[in-house]
Every structure is written in C-alpha cells, then in structure tokens.
Design an enzyme around this catalytic site. Structure first.
Site, PDB file in Angstrom:
ATOM      1  N   LYS A 233      38.530  61.341  47.741  1.00  0.00           N
ATOM      2  CA  LYS A 233      37.597  61.358  48.871  1.00  0.00           C
ATOM      3  C   LYS A 233      37.726  60.066  49.671  1.00  0.00           C
ATOM      4  O   LYS A 233      37.830  60.098  50.895  1.00  0.00           O
ATOM      5  CB  LYS A 233      36.164  61.486  48.363  1.00  0.00           C
ATOM      6  CG  LYS A 233      35.094  61.199  49.415  1.00  0.00           C
ATOM      7  CD  LYS A 233      33.692  61.383  48.903  1.00  0.00           C
ATOM      8  CE  LYS A 233      33.105  60.163  48.279  1.00  0.00           C
ATOM      9  NZ  LYS A 233      32.604  59.153  49.222  1.00  0.00           N
ATOM     10  N   ASN A 234      37.727  58.919  48.962  1.00  0.00           N
ATOM     11  CA  ASN A 234      37.646  57.646  49.681  1.00  0.00           C
ATOM     12  C   ASN A 234      38.973  57.206  50.273  1.00  0.00           C
ATOM     13  O   ASN A 234      39.046  56.165  50.926  1.00  0.00           O
ATOM     14  CB  ASN A 234      37.045  56.568  48.772  1.00  0.00           C
ATOM     15  CG  ASN A 234      35.574  56.866  48.500  1.00  0.00           C
ATOM     16  OD1 ASN A 234      34.976  57.738  49.141  1.00  0.00           O
ATOM     17  ND2 ASN A 234      35.003  56.181  47.537  1.00  0.00           N
TER      18      ASN A 234
ATOM     19  N   CYS B 106      24.813  57.307  51.885  1.00  0.00           N
ATOM     20  CA  CYS B 106      24.057  57.339  50.629  1.00  0.00           C
ATOM     21  C   CYS B 106      22.866  56.377  50.682  1.00  0.00           C
ATOM     22  O   CYS B 106      22.907  55.346  51.340  1.00  0.00           O
ATOM     23  CB  CYS B 106      24.957  56.875  49.486  1.00  0.00           C
ATOM     24  SG  CYS B 106      25.878  58.219  48.792  1.00  0.00           S
TER      25      CYS B 106
ATOM     26  N   ARG C 272      23.531  48.985  54.255  1.00  0.00           N
ATOM     27  CA  ARG C 272      24.997  48.911  54.291  1.00  0.00           C
ATOM     28  C   ARG C 272      25.445  48.505  55.692  1.00  0.00           C
ATOM     29  O   ARG C 272      25.867  49.313  56.476  1.00  0.00           O
ATOM     30  CB  ARG C 272      25.560  50.245  53.838  1.00  0.00           C
ATOM     31  CG  ARG C 272      24.961  50.560  52.462  1.00  0.00           C
ATOM     32  CD  ARG C 272      25.487  51.712  51.756  1.00  0.00           C
ATOM     33  NE  ARG C 272      26.922  51.717  51.604  1.00  0.00           N
ATOM     34  CZ  ARG C 272      27.560  52.856  51.313  1.00  0.00           C
ATOM     35  NH1 ARG C 272      26.874  53.960  51.222  1.00  0.00           N
ATOM     36  NH2 ARG C 272      28.853  52.860  51.153  1.00  0.00           N
TER      37      ARG C 272
ATOM     38  N   ASP D 245      31.321  52.635  41.844  1.00  0.00           N
ATOM     39  CA  ASP D 245      31.182  54.101  41.888  1.00  0.00           C
ATOM     40  C   ASP D 245      31.220  54.729  40.499  1.00  0.00           C
ATOM     41  O   ASP D 245      30.998  55.931  40.363  1.00  0.00           O
ATOM     42  CB  ASP D 245      32.274  54.727  42.756  1.00  0.00           C
ATOM     43  CG  ASP D 245      32.146  54.298  44.204  1.00  0.00           C
ATOM     44  OD1 ASP D 245      33.104  54.503  44.966  1.00  0.00           O
ATOM     45  OD2 ASP D 245      31.100  53.728  44.567  1.00  0.00           O
TER      46      ASP D 245
ATOM     47  N   ARG E 268      29.124  66.485  48.163  1.00  0.00           N
ATOM     48  CA  ARG E 268      29.751  65.577  49.143  1.00  0.00           C
ATOM     49  C   ARG E 268      31.069  65.041  48.598  1.00  0.00           C
ATOM     50  O   ARG E 268      31.994  64.774  49.369  1.00  0.00           O
ATOM     51  CB  ARG E 268      28.838  64.378  49.437  1.00  0.00           C
ATOM     52  CG  ARG E 268      27.616  64.688  50.225  1.00  0.00           C
ATOM     53  CD  ARG E 268      26.889  63.428  50.589  1.00  0.00           C
ATOM     54  NE  ARG E 268      27.770  62.474  51.264  1.00  0.00           N
ATOM     55  CZ  ARG E 268      27.363  61.302  51.744  1.00  0.00           C
ATOM     56  NH1 ARG E 268      26.110  60.941  51.601  1.00  0.00           N
ATOM     57  NH2 ARG E 268      28.190  60.498  52.355  1.00  0.00           N
TER      58      ARG E 268
END
Ligand code: EPZ
Length: 423
Positions: free
Chosen positions: A22-23, A116, A121, A305, A397
C-alpha cells in the site's frame, strides 16, 4: 455496517500470499502524474486507499483504468491543479500529489490532509523543502496553495526522516532546474520503490535508502510500467498471526531485508522463523511467547505500523513488555478495546507497559484506525470465545481480503452485515 465475527483459539496453518505494498503504490500512483504518457502498474492491492487515490487522480483530470491487480494512469494534457477536500480528507496520502503537480504544472492547490486518527500529522517539512526549491507557499481556507514558475534544485536537510516529505520532494525535484540533494531523508523500502519507478520514467535519482538522495532535474518524464513490491507490514501482520495462534504459516512475499527489526523482535519473543529463497518465510511458535521491549523508529528501526500488532503479542506473553510509540503522538487507540478483552496495559504518555495474561477473552470491539483494527482482529484470533469487530472499513483501507486470507489458514472468521445480535 459490515462486521467481522471471529471465534478464536484456532492455530493458523498453511500458506498465504502477500499483496502489493500500500505505502509504495499510493506514491507511485501520484508519481505517474509526472509522465507525458500512460503508466501501467501491476501487483496493485485491491484496497480502499487505492480506490481513493484513483478518484483523486481522476478528479485532477487523469484517465485512470483499474483492472484486477492493475491500474493504468494517463495524465493526459489537461491536468487540473486542485485536489478537492472531500477526497483528501479521507486519506493523508493524497498530499503526495503536491510534489508532482507543482513540478509539472507550476501551480497546485491541495486540501490539508486528514487520514488516520493517529495524532496530528503536519506537512511542514514537505512545504519547507518546496520553498527551498523556490516555491511560493500559502495556506488558506484549509488548502495549501503552491506556485513556482520553475522549481530549482536545492540542498534540503530534513529535520526528521519523513516518508511523505521525502517522496514529495523527490517527485518535485525530478523536473526541477538543476540538482537537488536531500539530506536525512526517509530510508524506507517504499522510497527505493519510488526511485525505481521515477528512474524508469526517465528521472535521474540515486541514493534512495541511504542518508543522501541526489536528484538531477530533467526536462520531462515519460510513462512507465512497474510491478509493485510486496507489503512488508502485511507480511509482518501475518507473522504475528502465526505467533499468536501457535500455528505455522508459510508467508510468500516476505522480504527478509525489509523486516529486520520485526524479525529480531519476533525471535526475542521466542518465535521461530525460517527464511527460504524467493522471499518466503516459515513462521511457527510452539512455546509460550516471551515479553519484549521495543521503541518505534524510522526505518530501519522498528516500524510504527507494526506497533499495535506487537502490543497484542505482548498481552499474552509470559512477563512484562514495554512498548514506546516514538513516531506518532496518539497511536494507542487499540489499548482500550484490548483491555476490554482482558489485557493488562498501563499507558504513560507514549509508553505502554503490558503485563502478559494467560489469555484474552472475546468481546465486541471497534476499529479506530487501520493498524489498530488489524491488531484487534489478531486479538480475536487468539482470544477465547467470540470477538465481533466493527468499523472494519478502516481495515479495508490497507489489507486486501484479510478475512479470506485468514480463513484459508483455518481461522474461524466471517464478514457479515451486522446481524440482530447487539454488541
Ligand atoms: C507514511 O506516512 C506511511 N503512510 C505511514 O503508514 C507510516 O506510519 C509512516 O510513513 C511512517 O513510516 C504512507 O506511506 C501512505 P511521515 P507519512 O511523514 O508519510 C511527522 C499505515 O498504517 N511529520 O514519516 O505521513 C508526522 O506527524 C500508515 O500504513 C511532521 O511533523 O509519515 C509523524 O509524526 C500510517 N512534519 C512523523 O513525522 C512533516 O512535514 C512520521 O511521518 C511530515 C511528518
């Protein structure tokens, strides 16, 4: 209103295929905006954040076709320069269009990010770096406005190795006049993937994964084809699932060098890992889990994470564990529901002290964010009795078919519209 219904206590056994990262893919999708032609991405995970990023790119005027595990992105010649609030607010990674749009169009307006609920952030380092490259930055009415007739190369030192800032600045610098040097950049494997993709587009970047990234600006970039690498956090999540349930899982798509800190902590907890060629690892755990101490850090330190997942591991270890969340200021939202499942966790600021208990007991729990949600699923797999997990859209997600992958390993887990049974 869908929920996951889990009956715990089943040791997971079998083989699981890890999906694309995903990232990595979200930033590569943004980078495709820089190309004069279409880019075709493969091994793309079927997750909600990818769908959201497709919508963001379409709202900017790009042609986006998503297939099974593929996404084709053609920026065309009529890109707009505004990323709308209703899309950006749902996913922080939308801010990654800032660098490419500024580099390509010279002007961009992006809603300030949401994402999130794991602490504030900011994007100050993104903006400082773009300013150093000559951009004029304003923020008003919840939008960032950036303008630069032509970005020029600069020497930029990041106060903190921010992943997103590194990515945005690499992308913006790819089309700048001259050379940009990024000092103290993020070293995550996803940065190396971005460099690989951008260089396939014709960029001249070197040093990703080290303390110094050098980007020589070029006049233009073309589209490129790219296969996304496997998701190291999904792989780590399944490693914890094997350890927690006392099972034995063969994980396809676990890159050993990307998981050093996670492997080290699992071994300290008494988990057995046997890596094989082709990015495969056999994970099993027979003995009682041992307590661990960890502090989350930028790569190659322990990944934030994976912090919620390791907290679940600690709740049933034979002793007292200490976990410090040093990356985010509010990433313990899984603690309350773990306590409701019988965990003994004391939190002081960014540090949690977890006293292992014999077992967890199933309960009705709610996902507060992506990784906390995955952690609550893991807790349900280990708990006695039934756990009902709601707000699972957070999990969707970032995890592709999590419950079906777990069910294939023997887990008693189903996704259902919430039944009449009230939690
Ligand atoms: C990326 O977020 C990941 N998301 C996150 O994964 C991951 O937790 C994080 O990197 C760290 O590894 C994506 O790649 C889409 P950062 P990012 O910029 O880029 C502060 C998941 O679960 N900061 O390295 O936002 C920031 O507030 C998600 O998959 C500033 O202060 O991470 C945070 O405390 C969650 N100013 C810390 O740095 C800035 O300008 C790390 O942020 C930028 C960041």
């Amino acid at each position: 209103l869908e929920k996951l219904y889990i009956n715990g206590g089943v040791p997971l056994r079998g083989e699981v295929q890890i999906s694309g990262a995903k990232n990595a893919v979200l930033k590569i999708m943004a980078a495709a905006l820089l190309g004069q032609g279409p880019s075709l991405l493969s091994n793309v995970p079927q997750i909600r954040d990818v769908k959201t990023m497709c919508s963001v790119l379409r709202s900017l005027g790009a042609q986006v076709e998503s297939g099974h595990g593929t996404v084709k992105i053609d920026p065309g010649t009529g890109l707009m320069n505004t990323a709308p609030h209703d899309l950006v607010k749902g996913m922080r990674a939308s801010i990654q269009v800032l660098g490419p749009l500024l580099g390509r169009l010279g002007e961009v307006k992006v809603a300030l990010p949401g994402g999130c609920a794991i602490g504030d952030r900011p994007i100050d380092m993104h903006l400082e770096g773009l300013k150093a490259m000559g951009a004029e930055i304003r923020d008003e009415h919840g939008y960032v406005l950036a303008r630069a007739t032509k970005l020029r190369g600069a020497r930029i030192h990041l106060d903190y190795p921010s992943v997103g800032a590194t990515e945005n600045l690499m992308m913006a610098a790819s089309l700048a006049e001259g050379e940009t040097v990024l000092l103290n950049p993020a070293k995550e494997p996803e940065i190396i993937e971005s460099q690989r993709f951008l260089n396939k587009m014709g960029a001249q970047i070197r040093g990703a994964g080290t303390n110094r990234i050098v980007i020589k600006g070029v006049r233009q970039l073309k589209g490129a084809d790219y296969r996304v690498g496997p998701d190291r956090i999904e792989a780590g999540t399944f490693m914890v699932a094997a350890a927690l349930t006392g099972g034995e899982i063969l994980i396809n798509g676990a890159v050993e060098e990307h998981l050093g800190a996670v492997i080290h902590k699992l071994q300290q907890a008494g988990v057995q890992l046997q890596f094989m060629e082709g990015n495969r690892v056999l994970v099993r755990s027979k003995e009682k889990l041992q307590p661990i101490q960890l502090r989350t850090m930028p790569y190659p330190g322990f990944p934030t994470d994976m912090q919620p997942q390791f907290m679940v591991l600690s709740t049933v270890a034979a002793g007292v564990s200490i976990i410090t969340e040093a990356v985010y200021n509010n990433r313990f939202k899984h603690v309350n529901d773990l306590r409701r499942m019988g965990a003994d966790i004391y939190v002081e600021g960014r540090t949690a002290v977890i006293k292992g208990t014999q077992f967890l007991s199933g309960a009705c729990v709610t996902c507060p964010d992506l990784r906390a949600g995955a952690a609550l699923v893991l807790a349900g797999l280990a708990a006695n009795g039934q756990t009902v997990v709601e707000d699972i859209a957070h999990i969707d997600r970032g995890y592709e078919n999590l419950e079906s992958k777990l069910a294939q390993l023997g887990a008693d887990i189903v996704r259902q519209q919430s039944g009449e049974q009230a939690c």
